[in-house]
Design an enzyme around this catalytic site. Structure first.
Site, PDB file in Angstrom:
ATOM      1  N   TYR A   1       0.825  -1.218   0.000  1.00  0.00           N
ATOM      2  CA  TYR A   1       0.000   0.000   0.000  1.00  0.00           C
ATOM      3  C   TYR A   1       0.851   1.258   0.000  1.00  0.00           C
ATOM      4  O   TYR A   1       0.527   2.250  -0.654  1.00  0.00           O
ATOM      5  CB  TYR A   1      -0.977  -0.014   1.191  1.00  0.00           C
TER       6      TYR A   1
ATOM      7  N   ASN B   1     -12.159   4.287  -6.216  1.00  0.00           N
ATOM      8  CA  ASN B   1     -10.696   4.386  -6.149  1.00  0.00           C
ATOM      9  C   ASN B   1     -10.227   4.869  -4.787  1.00  0.00           C
ATOM     10  O   ASN B   1     -10.953   5.564  -4.080  1.00  0.00           O
ATOM     11  CB  ASN B   1     -10.184   5.322  -7.257  1.00  0.00           C
TER      12      ASN B   1
ATOM     13  N   ASP C   1      -7.254   6.465  -4.586  1.00  0.00           N
ATOM     14  CA  ASP C   1      -6.310   7.572  -4.794  1.00  0.00           C
ATOM     15  C   ASP C   1      -7.029   8.904  -4.563  1.00  0.00           C
ATOM     16  O   ASP C   1      -8.247   8.934  -4.401  1.00  0.00           O
ATOM     17  CB  ASP C   1      -5.701   7.488  -6.223  1.00  0.00           C
TER      18      ASP C   1
ATOM     19  N   HIS D   1     -14.583   2.906  -1.233  1.00  0.00           N
ATOM     20  CA  HIS D   1     -13.591   1.921  -0.782  1.00  0.00           C
ATOM     21  C   HIS D   1     -12.466   2.555   0.014  1.00  0.00           C
ATOM     22  O   HIS D   1     -11.362   2.011   0.082  1.00  0.00           O
ATOM     23  CB  HIS D   1     -13.024   1.169  -2.007  1.00  0.00           C
TER      24      HIS D   1
ATOM     25  N   THR E   1     -14.793   1.216 -14.995  1.00  0.00           N
ATOM     26  CA  THR E   1     -14.909   0.190 -13.973  1.00  0.00           C
ATOM     27  C   THR E   1     -15.414  -1.104 -14.592  1.00  0.00           C
ATOM     28  O   THR E   1     -16.251  -1.103 -15.489  1.00  0.00           O
ATOM     29  CB  THR E   1     -15.829   0.601 -12.808  1.00  0.00           C
ATOM     30  N   SER E   2     -14.872  -2.212 -14.085  1.00  0.00           N
ATOM     31  CA  SER E   2     -15.278  -3.520 -14.620  1.00  0.00           C
ATOM     32  C   SER E   2     -16.575  -3.962 -13.945  1.00  0.00           C
ATOM     33  O   SER E   2     -17.173  -4.943 -14.351  1.00  0.00           O
ATOM     34  CB  SER E   2     -14.186  -4.551 -14.351  1.00  0.00           C
TER      35      SER E   2
HETATM   36  C1  BV8 Z   1     -18.621  -6.490   1.348  1.00  0.00           C
HETATM   37  C2  BV8 Z   1      -9.850  -1.042  -1.923  1.00  0.00           C
HETATM   38  C3  BV8 Z   1     -20.085  -7.253   3.023  1.00  0.00           C
HETATM   39  C4  BV8 Z   1      -8.665  -1.925  -1.618  1.00  0.00           C
HETATM   40  C5  BV8 Z   1     -11.385  -2.495  -3.152  1.00  0.00           C
HETATM   41  C6  BV8 Z   1     -19.226 -13.322  -4.505  1.00  0.00           C
HETATM   42  C7  BV8 Z   1     -20.171 -12.668  -5.271  1.00  0.00           C
HETATM   43  C8  BV8 Z   1     -20.449 -11.320  -5.080  1.00  0.00           C
HETATM   44  C9  BV8 Z   1     -19.770 -10.610  -4.099  1.00  0.00           C
HETATM   45  C10 BV8 Z   1     -18.834 -11.281  -3.354  1.00  0.00           C
HETATM   46  C11 BV8 Z   1     -18.559 -12.620  -3.543  1.00  0.00           C
HETATM   47  N1  BV8 Z   1     -17.595 -12.974  -2.654  1.00  0.00           N
HETATM   48  C12 BV8 Z   1     -17.259 -11.892  -1.906  1.00  0.00           C
HETATM   49  C13 BV8 Z   1     -18.014 -10.879  -2.327  1.00  0.00           C
HETATM   50  C14 BV8 Z   1     -18.008  -9.550  -1.818  1.00  0.00           C
HETATM   51  C15 BV8 Z   1     -16.807  -8.804  -2.366  1.00  0.00           C
HETATM   52  C16 BV8 Z   1     -16.784  -8.793  -3.881  1.00  0.00           C
HETATM   53  O1  BV8 Z   1     -17.510  -8.055  -4.492  1.00  0.00           O
HETATM   54  N2  BV8 Z   1     -15.924  -9.629  -4.473  1.00  0.00           N
HETATM   55  C17 BV8 Z   1     -15.861  -9.663  -5.923  1.00  0.00           C
HETATM   56  C18 BV8 Z   1     -14.410  -9.782  -6.355  1.00  0.00           C
HETATM   57  C19 BV8 Z   1     -16.699 -10.818  -6.427  1.00  0.00           C
HETATM   58  N3  BV8 Z   1     -17.000  -7.457  -1.883  1.00  0.00           N
HETATM   59  C20 BV8 Z   1     -16.567  -7.146  -0.658  1.00  0.00           C
HETATM   60  O2  BV8 Z   1     -15.953  -7.891   0.071  1.00  0.00           O
HETATM   61  C21 BV8 Z   1     -16.940  -5.755  -0.203  1.00  0.00           C
HETATM   62  N4  BV8 Z   1     -17.485  -5.840   1.122  1.00  0.00           N
HETATM   63  O3  BV8 Z   1     -19.225  -7.086   0.491  1.00  0.00           O
HETATM   64  O4  BV8 Z   1     -19.004  -6.425   2.666  1.00  0.00           O
HETATM   65  C22 BV8 Z   1     -19.475  -8.508   3.539  1.00  0.00           C
HETATM   66  C23 BV8 Z   1     -18.976  -8.500   4.829  1.00  0.00           C
HETATM   67  C24 BV8 Z   1     -18.455  -9.686   5.353  1.00  0.00           C
HETATM   68  C25 BV8 Z   1     -18.405 -10.855   4.559  1.00  0.00           C
HETATM   69  C26 BV8 Z   1     -18.867 -10.825   3.234  1.00  0.00           C
HETATM   70  C27 BV8 Z   1     -19.404  -9.654   2.709  1.00  0.00           C
HETATM   71  C28 BV8 Z   1     -15.716  -4.860  -0.145  1.00  0.00           C
HETATM   72  C29 BV8 Z   1     -15.185  -4.639  -1.544  1.00  0.00           C
HETATM   73  C30 BV8 Z   1     -14.108  -3.561  -1.511  1.00  0.00           C
HETATM   74  C31 BV8 Z   1     -12.775  -4.146  -1.935  1.00  0.00           C
HETATM   75  N5  BV8 Z   1     -11.769  -3.065  -2.027  1.00  0.00           N
HETATM   76  N6  BV8 Z   1     -10.493  -1.505  -3.165  1.00  0.00           N
HETATM   77  C32 BV8 Z   1      -7.535  -1.683  -2.571  1.00  0.00           C
HETATM   78  O5  BV8 Z   1      -7.627  -0.838  -3.475  1.00  0.00           O
HETATM   79  O6  BV8 Z   1      -6.487  -2.347  -2.382  1.00  0.00           O
HETATM   80  S1  BV8 Z   1     -12.065  -2.988  -4.628  1.00  0.00           S
HETATM   81  C33 BV8 Z   1     -10.889  -2.781  -5.884  1.00  0.00           C
HETATM   82  O7  BV8 Z   1     -11.326  -3.564  -6.967  1.00  0.00           O
HETATM   83  C34 BV8 Z   1     -10.820  -1.367  -6.442  1.00  0.00           C
HETATM   84  O8  BV8 Z   1     -11.206  -0.391  -5.524  1.00  0.00           O
HETATM   85  C35 BV8 Z   1     -11.779  -1.332  -7.617  1.00  0.00           C
HETATM   86  O9  BV8 Z   1     -12.921  -0.637  -7.295  1.00  0.00           O
HETATM   87  C36 BV8 Z   1     -12.195  -2.767  -7.769  1.00  0.00           C
HETATM   88  C37 BV8 Z   1     -12.061  -3.258  -9.144  1.00  0.00           C
HETATM   89  O10 BV8 Z   1     -10.639  -3.120  -9.511  1.00  0.00           O
HETATM   90  P1  BV8 Z   1     -10.176  -2.949 -11.091  1.00  0.00           P
HETATM   91  O11 BV8 Z   1     -10.795  -4.069 -11.851  1.00  0.00           O
HETATM   92  O12 BV8 Z   1      -8.773  -2.617 -11.361  1.00  0.00           O
HETATM   93  O13 BV8 Z   1     -10.763  -1.670 -11.406  1.00  0.00           O
HETATM   94  P2  BV8 Z   1     -12.020  -1.590 -12.109  1.00  0.00           P
HETATM   95  O14 BV8 Z   1     -13.035  -2.608 -11.722  1.00  0.00           O
HETATM   96  O15 BV8 Z   1     -12.365  -0.227 -11.798  1.00  0.00           O
HETATM   97  O16 BV8 Z   1     -11.571  -2.024 -13.647  1.00  0.00           O
HETATM   98  C38 BV8 Z   1     -10.757  -1.196 -14.437  1.00  0.00           C
HETATM   99  C39 BV8 Z   1     -11.660  -0.891 -15.619  1.00  0.00           C
HETATM  100  O17 BV8 Z   1     -11.193   0.245 -16.275  1.00  0.00           O
HETATM  101  C40 BV8 Z   1     -11.693  -2.036 -16.628  1.00  0.00           C
HETATM  102  O18 BV8 Z   1     -13.033  -2.304 -16.994  1.00  0.00           O
HETATM  103  C41 BV8 Z   1     -10.899  -1.458 -17.813  1.00  0.00           C
HETATM  104  O19 BV8 Z   1     -11.411  -1.921 -19.056  1.00  0.00           O
HETATM  105  C42 BV8 Z   1     -11.164   0.012 -17.681  1.00  0.00           C
HETATM  106  N7  BV8 Z   1     -10.135   0.899 -18.203  1.00  0.00           N
HETATM  107  C43 BV8 Z   1      -8.782   0.742 -18.146  1.00  0.00           C
HETATM  108  N8  BV8 Z   1      -8.182   1.826 -18.673  1.00  0.00           N
HETATM  109  C44 BV8 Z   1      -9.165   2.696 -19.042  1.00  0.00           C
HETATM  110  C45 BV8 Z   1     -10.409   2.106 -18.744  1.00  0.00           C
HETATM  111  N9  BV8 Z   1     -11.575   2.708 -19.008  1.00  0.00           N
HETATM  112  C46 BV8 Z   1     -11.518   3.942 -19.579  1.00  0.00           C
HETATM  113  N10 BV8 Z   1     -10.363   4.570 -19.880  1.00  0.00           N
HETATM  114  C47 BV8 Z   1      -9.180   3.994 -19.631  1.00  0.00           C
HETATM  115  N11 BV8 Z   1      -8.041   4.633 -19.942  1.00  0.00           N
END
Ligand code: BV8
Ligand code: ZN
Length: 256
Positions: free
Chosen positions: A69, A104, A106, A121, A198-199
């Site tokens: 981090y 994000n 940042d 987040h 965002t994905s």
């Molecule tokens: C919770 C901080 C209740 C940390 C982050 C199964 C099914 C459903 C849900 C779950 C499951 N198992 C677990 C869960 C819950 C889990 C979850 O959703 N998991 C997912 C993976 C399935 N969620 C949680 O745990 C959340 N809490 O649910 O609490 C609970 C309580 C107890 C027990 C259970 C549940 C907490 C989630 C928060 C996690 N923390 N960030 C850190 O940063 O280190 S999330 C992290 O990933 C980022 O913040 C970001 O938001 C997210 C996605 O990351 P990326 O993929 O990189 O980014 P993004 O999605 O934004 O994708 C990039 C996109 O940009 C792409 O689409 C790309 O094509 C595009 N792109 C790239 N360049 C460009 C562009 N677009 C335009 N222009 C460009 N130039």
């Protein structure tokens, strides 16, 4: 002259009374910040980010997680807001009401000039004691430019000697209640939501654009990848945020 942005989308923004901008890691990509799922480098190459971004990982190896981090925080410190962040600030001057909601960690929206950014987040800039929750903003780390090859012991809390942790929301942790409430309220009452870079896989944040759509708002996805849309009122604009947002601003509000 036909612009980059279809007229229907330009109109949605032009006549919006309450515009929501919902961002993911893609909005910071052109500032040089790797998106969450891009290959980690250095020490963290062999870890799946979801593994590292968890309380269990921090308990198991606090120095590995704290080092990751702090290296990311250094990356952000060296980065600058890009044209996408700046176009969002300009849009806020031109529509009656604009709410920025980000996944994000940042501070590039704030450094571009956006006010009252809703961080679902958390943030790299609000570390706190893992044990008693005391805030530790302003922790100084003189990390080398290269990805840290050694672990970095997190600081200790002056009050309880607990370990200081990053101020982000880890997988398995609840999102800040007030942030989620404000984000849902904005999504329910806006007339247009731009979902930028965002994905949409991480829950519950990924619900925000769906809630806007369910409440009759137009939703425009801006992503380098096409986003599957469910029907009228939902659009997918394919391209870089740093190019499409300034174009959208220019077409919706041509500078005289
Ligand atoms: C919770 C901080 C209740 C940390 C982050 C199964 C099914 C459903 C849900 C779950 C499951 N198992 C677990 C869960 C819950 C889990 C979850 O959703 N998991 C997912 C993976 C399935 N969620 C949680 O745990 C959340 N809490 O649910 O609490 C609970 C309580 C107890 C027990 C259970 C549940 C907490 C989630 C928060 C996690 N923390 N960030 C850190 O940063 O280190 S999330 C992290 O990933 C980022 O913040 C970001 O938001 C997210 C996605 O990351 P990326 O993929 O990189 O980014 P993004 O999605 O934004 O994708 C990039 C996109 O940009 C792409 O689409 C790309 O094509 C595009 N792109 C790239 N360049 C460009 C562009 N677009 C335009 N222009 C460009 N130039
Ligand atoms: Zn403490």
């Amino acid at each position: 002259m036909k612009g980059l942005i279809p007229d229907q989308i330009t109109k949605e923004v032009q006549y919006s009374c309450h515009l929501v901008v919902f961002t993911g890691a893609g909005v910071s990509a052109e500032s040089g910040i790797p998106t969450f799922r891009e290959a980690q480098t250095g020490l963290w190459e062999r870890f799946d980010p979801e593994e590292l971004a968890s309380p269990a990982a921090f308990r198991r190896d606090p120095a590995l997680v704290w080092g990751w981090y702090e290296w990311r925080r250094m990356q952000v410190q060296k980065a600058r807001p890009n044209p996408a962040h700046l176009a969002i600030v300009e849009l806020a001057q031109r529509v009656p009401k604009l709410t920025v909601i980000t996944q994000n960690v940042d501070d590039l929206h704030e450094r571009a000039g956006s006010a009252e950014v809703i961080h679902l987040h958390g943030s790299l800039h609000e570390p706190r004691c893992f044990a008693c929750g005391r805030a530790y903003a302003g922790v100084v780390t003189d990390l080398k430019d290269q990805p840290s090859s050694e672990r970095l012991e997190p600081p200790r809390c002056a009050r309880c000697n607990g370990r200081v942790r990053p101020g982000v929301v880890w997988f398995g942790e609840y999102l800040p209640q007030q942030a989620m409430r404000s984000a849902l309220d904005a999504a329910r009452h806006c007339d247009c939501l731009l979902s930028i870079g965002t994905s949409g896989v991480v829950m519950p944040a990924a619900r925000i654009p769906e809630v806007a759509l369910e409440n009759g708002a137009a939703v425009v996805h801006v992503n380098v990848q096409p986003v599957e849309v469910s029907g009228p009122g939902e659009y997918s604009l394919v391209g870089r945020a740093g190019e499409l947002l300034p174009a959208l601003l220019q077409q919706a509000f041509p500078t005289s």
